[in-house]
Design a protein around this motif. Structure first.
Motif, PDB file in Angstrom:
ATOM      1  N   ARG A 129       0.784  -1.192  -0.067  1.00 41.04           N
ATOM      2  CA  ARG A 129      -0.052  -0.042   0.113  1.00 41.04           C
ATOM      3  C   ARG A 129       0.951   1.324   0.002  1.00 41.04           C
ATOM      4  NH1 ARG A 129      -3.346  -0.644   5.351  1.00 41.04           N
ATOM      5  NH2 ARG A 129      -1.181  -1.513   5.925  1.00 41.04           N
ATOM      6  N   PRO A 130       0.447   2.380  -0.509  1.00 38.14           N
ATOM      7  CA  PRO A 130       1.088   3.621  -0.377  1.00 38.14           C
ATOM      8  C   PRO A 130       1.617   4.123   0.767  1.00 38.14           C
ATOM      9  CG  PRO A 130      -0.874   3.648  -2.215  1.00 38.14           C
ATOM     10  CD  PRO A 130      -0.789   2.522  -1.303  1.00 38.14           C
ATOM     11  N   VAL A 131       0.566   3.783   1.914  1.00 39.08           N
ATOM     12  CA  VAL A 131       0.975   4.404   3.276  1.00 39.08           C
ATOM     13  C   VAL A 131       2.198   3.443   3.730  1.00 39.08           C
ATOM     14  CG1 VAL A 131      -0.637   2.588   4.218  1.00 39.08           C
ATOM     15  CG2 VAL A 131       0.117   4.757   5.453  1.00 39.08           C
ATOM     16  N   TYR A 132       2.466   2.442   3.116  1.00 34.56           N
ATOM     17  CA  TYR A 132       3.545   1.373   3.684  1.00 34.56           C
ATOM     18  C   TYR A 132       4.851   2.121   3.039  1.00 34.56           C
ATOM     19  CZ  TYR A 132       6.808  -2.408   3.938  1.00 34.56           C
ATOM     20  OH  TYR A 132       7.878  -3.105   3.949  1.00 34.56           O
ATOM     21  N   VAL A 133       4.721   2.545   1.788  1.00 33.13           N
ATOM     22  CA  VAL A 133       5.960   3.062   1.134  1.00 33.13           C
ATOM     23  C   VAL A 133       6.223   4.297   2.091  1.00 33.13           C
ATOM     24  CG1 VAL A 133       6.829   4.062  -0.992  1.00 33.13           C
ATOM     25  CG2 VAL A 133       5.465   1.852  -0.983  1.00 33.13           C
ATOM     26  N   LYS A 134       5.261   5.434   2.018  1.00 35.87           N
ATOM     27  CA  LYS A 134       5.563   6.412   2.901  1.00 35.87           C
ATOM     28  C   LYS A 134       6.106   6.242   4.403  1.00 35.87           C
ATOM     29  CE  LYS A 134       1.835   9.153   0.288  1.00 35.87           C
ATOM     30  NZ  LYS A 134       0.666   9.656   0.527  1.00 35.87           N
ATOM     31  N   LYS A 135       5.575   5.502   4.798  1.00 38.05           N
ATOM     32  CA  LYS A 135       6.078   5.146   6.373  1.00 38.05           C
ATOM     33  C   LYS A 135       7.516   4.582   6.331  1.00 38.05           C
ATOM     34  CE  LYS A 135       2.582   6.356   8.735  1.00 38.05           C
ATOM     35  NZ  LYS A 135       2.554   7.441   9.855  1.00 38.05           N
ATOM     36  N   TYR A 136       7.663   3.637   5.274  1.00 40.12           N
ATOM     37  CA  TYR A 136       9.155   3.132   5.275  1.00 40.12           C
ATOM     38  C   TYR A 136      10.106   4.208   5.011  1.00 40.12           C
ATOM     39  CZ  TYR A 136      12.001  -1.171   5.265  1.00 40.12           C
ATOM     40  OH  TYR A 136      12.876  -1.918   5.507  1.00 40.12           O
ATOM     41  N   GLN A 137       9.593   5.035   4.287  1.00 35.35           N
ATOM     42  CA  GLN A 137      10.567   6.353   3.724  1.00 35.35           C
ATOM     43  C   GLN A 137      11.042   6.964   5.073  1.00 35.35           C
ATOM     44  OE1 GLN A 137      12.421   7.091   0.567  1.00 35.35           O
ATOM     45  NE2 GLN A 137      13.334   8.093   2.237  1.00 35.35           N
ATOM     46  N   LYS A 138       9.932   7.254   5.822  1.00 37.87           N
ATOM     47  CA  LYS A 138      10.388   7.916   7.257  1.00 37.87           C
ATOM     48  C   LYS A 138      11.227   7.171   8.281  1.00 37.87           C
ATOM     49  CE  LYS A 138       5.965  10.551   7.501  1.00 37.87           C
ATOM     50  NZ  LYS A 138       4.871  10.805   8.330  1.00 37.87           N
ATOM     51  N   LEU A 139      11.168   5.832   8.051  1.00 37.77           N
ATOM     52  CA  LEU A 139      12.054   4.945   8.899  1.00 37.77           C
ATOM     53  C   LEU A 139      13.521   5.262   8.306  1.00 37.77           C
ATOM     54  CD1 LEU A 139      12.994   2.521  10.898  1.00 37.77           C
ATOM     55  CD2 LEU A 139      12.028   1.285   9.009  1.00 37.77           C
ATOM     56  N   ILE A 140      13.520   5.177   7.033  1.00 39.68           N
ATOM     57  CA  ILE A 140      14.920   5.257   6.388  1.00 39.68           C
ATOM     58  C   ILE A 140      15.345   6.561   6.793  1.00 39.68           C
ATOM     59  CG2 ILE A 140      16.315   5.384   4.133  1.00 39.68           C
ATOM     60  CD1 ILE A 140      14.159   3.276   2.891  1.00 39.68           C
ATOM     61  N   ASP A 141      14.769   7.519   6.652  1.00 34.25           N
ATOM     62  CA  ASP A 141      15.292   8.865   6.847  1.00 34.25           C
ATOM     63  C   ASP A 141      15.923   9.085   8.346  1.00 34.25           C
ATOM     64  OD1 ASP A 141      14.336   9.654   4.468  1.00 34.25           O
ATOM     65  OD2 ASP A 141      12.640  10.557   5.198  1.00 34.25           O
ATOM     66  N   VAL A 142      15.501   8.247   9.384  1.00 31.18           N
ATOM     67  CA  VAL A 142      15.852   8.273  10.584  1.00 31.18           C
ATOM     68  C   VAL A 142      17.062   7.160  11.169  1.00 31.18           C
ATOM     69  CG1 VAL A 142      14.132   9.666  11.527  1.00 31.18           C
ATOM     70  CG2 VAL A 142      14.172   7.148  11.748  1.00 31.18           C
TER      71      VAL A 142
END
Length: 213
Positions: free
Chosen positions: A132-145
């Motif tokens: 799902r799109p929300v999964y990709v967005k949340k994973y990007q936030k994880l990568i960012d930190v």
């Protein structure tokens, strides 16, 4: 030359996504995960795809997920031939994309890559929560930190270029890009030919039939 880690499973989606990375000017570092899946033939297809794309390097890494509750890994669970709409099928592999992208992230940090490409698709898929799109967005936030690069003011971008595309549009994209889609393997089984009955085969065959009509 800028670098990208491309997760290549052996199917159409990852093939097209990796070709987009190449078009975008990235040098491709391909990563295929052998997780004990029943459809072993997709690993062979991944090798053929990487040769076709002339990737910089192709890493096949092993991780045993045979113990998770999924029809794709557990020999005791049969591959389904019908899936009820709105129901997560037994072919869902718990945390699969999370694990795969984590491995790709480790490689991206190791080679100092700027991006990770995945063939995740939220339109013609089997209802998996990690598509799902929300999964990709949340994973990007994880990568960012979660990476050393971010502490240095740099980012690794998780790219899912097929996220909102239908299977028909993905196939059309592959054809227009000159990709040899016959190299791919979508079937959940590993016979000499695709079974034509599993959910993945059905989605693939229906999409190709719409293009031909």
């Amino acid at each position: 030359m800028k670098k990208a880690v491309c997760l290549i499973s052996g199917g159409i989606d990852s093939f097209v996504a990796a070709s987009i990375a190449k078009r975008d000017g990235y040098e491709i570092y391909a990563l295929t995960v052998d997780y004990g899946q029943k459809n072993r033939k997709e690993i062979l297809s991944a090798k053929k795809i990487c040769k076709f794309l002339k990737v910089k390097t192709h890493i096949i890494t092993e991780i045993d997920l045979s113990w998770v509750n999924s029809a794709l890994t557990d020999k005791k669970i049969k591959i389904p031939e019908k899936v009820k709409k709105g129901e997560i099928p037994s072919t869902y592999v718990p945390a699969r994309n999370t694990i795969f992208i984590s491995l790709a992230l480790a490689l991206a940090e190791t080679i100092d890559a700027e991006a990770i490409y995945t063939g995740i698709n939220a339109v013609d898929f089997s209802g998996y929560p990690d598509c799902r799109p929300v999964y990709v967005k949340k994973y990007q936030k994880l990568i960012d930190v979660a990476t050393k690069k971010t502490t240095q003011g740099k980012k690794i971008i998780l790219k899912a270029p097929l996220l909102y595309m239908s299977k028909v549009d993905i196939i059309k994209k592959g054809i227009s890009s000159g990709l040899d889609l016959s190299l791919t393997w979508s079937c959940y089984k590993s016979g000499k030919r695709p079974c034509g009955r599993c959910p993945s085969c059905i989605i693939r065959e229906e999409a190709f039939s719409k293009i031909q009509t």
